[in-house]
Every structure is written in structure tokens, then in C-alpha cells.
Design an enzyme around this catalytic site. Structure first.
Site: not given
Length: 149
Positions: A57, A67-69
């Protein structure tokens, strides 16, 4: 505030490793954030879990990943890490191919990082600067580019 302010003088990783697994590559993209205490190990685990659930994603365009959350997954302070994969890495994005530049985003909440997202968007739209970052031979060349955003 420039992107450099969130990356800092030690927030750039350049690697020539080949054939990295997705988990190894993601670990590398969070390595400085973890060592500085910007994020908890749970943040990296959340990125890996989401990847397993829905795929890459965070691969935004050819060559580029973010990238991350979620902030509640373990962000201690707003920060960015820049990772350059000199030989590219396959993060399993069928649409965009190999990634050469990953900028990991650690945001404290959904609203306060809007200026960071706008600056990253401007950077990601500048193919010349993306290519210059990927071609850079050292961290200071990358930092100089980031200071413009």
C-alpha cells in the site's frame, strides 16, 4: 520547517544490498527511527502486518515508497527516515516495480503532518530531485535536496 527538520542529520540510509526480503527492506526503512526512539518496534510490525493483509500500500509510484502506519501503532515523535536502495528492492508492487527511494513517515496524528505530506508530494512530483536522491553518493547530498522542501 523543511523535510530535513524531520529527517535530521542522521536520518538517511543508503544501501547497496541486493535481494532483500520485504521484511528486511521494511526493517531497514525504519532502522533510524527505531534507534532514535522516534517509533516503537510495534510501528514496524504494524507496517509489516498491513503489508501482509493488503500488499504494498505504501508504494506510491515507480521507484518511490512511503512506508507508514497509524500514529497509535507506536509513534513517539514526528519524524522521517530516507532510505535509498541503490540496487532497487522488490516490495511486491505489481503496479510500480522496484523501489529505489523510501521515505518512512512517522506522524503524531492525522492532522499535524499535512504540511509534511504537502512537501513530500512536491518532492515526489519532481523527477529530477528523485533521481538526484537515488544517484547521491552520500547523505549530505540528499540532505541538501531535502532542505529545499
Amino acid at each position: 520547517m523543511s523535510l530535513y527538520d524531520l529527517v535530521g542529520s542522521d536520518g538517511v540510509v543508503i544501501t547497496s544490498e541486493r535481494d532483500l526480503s520485504v521484511d528486511s527492506a521494511l526493517g531497514l526503512t525504519c532502522s533510524v527511527l527505531l534507534s532514535r526512539g522516534d517509533v516503537e518496534p510495534s510501528y514496524l510490525e504494524a507496517i509489516k502486518e498491513k503489508h501482509k493483509d493488503i500488499g504494498a500500500y505504501y508504494v506510491l509510484a515507480p521507484k518511490i515508497a512511503m512506508p507508514h502506519a497509524r500514529p497509535e501503532d507506536g509513534v513517539n515523535r514526528a519524524a522521517l527516515q530516507v532510505t535509498v536502495f541503490k540496487n532497487g528492492v522488490d516490495l511486491e508492487s505489481s503496479d510500480n516495480g522496484e523501489v529505489y527511494l523510501a521515505i518512512t513517515l512517522a506522524a503524531m496524528d492525522s492532522d499535524s503532518h499535512i504540511h509534511t505530506i504537502m512537501a513530500l508530494s512536491n518532492l515526489f512530483q519532481n523527477d529530477d530531485d528523485i533521481d538526484r536522491i537515488i544517484a547521491a553518493n552520500n547523505e549530505s547530498e540528499i540532505i541538501e535536496i531535502l532542505q529545499a522542501y
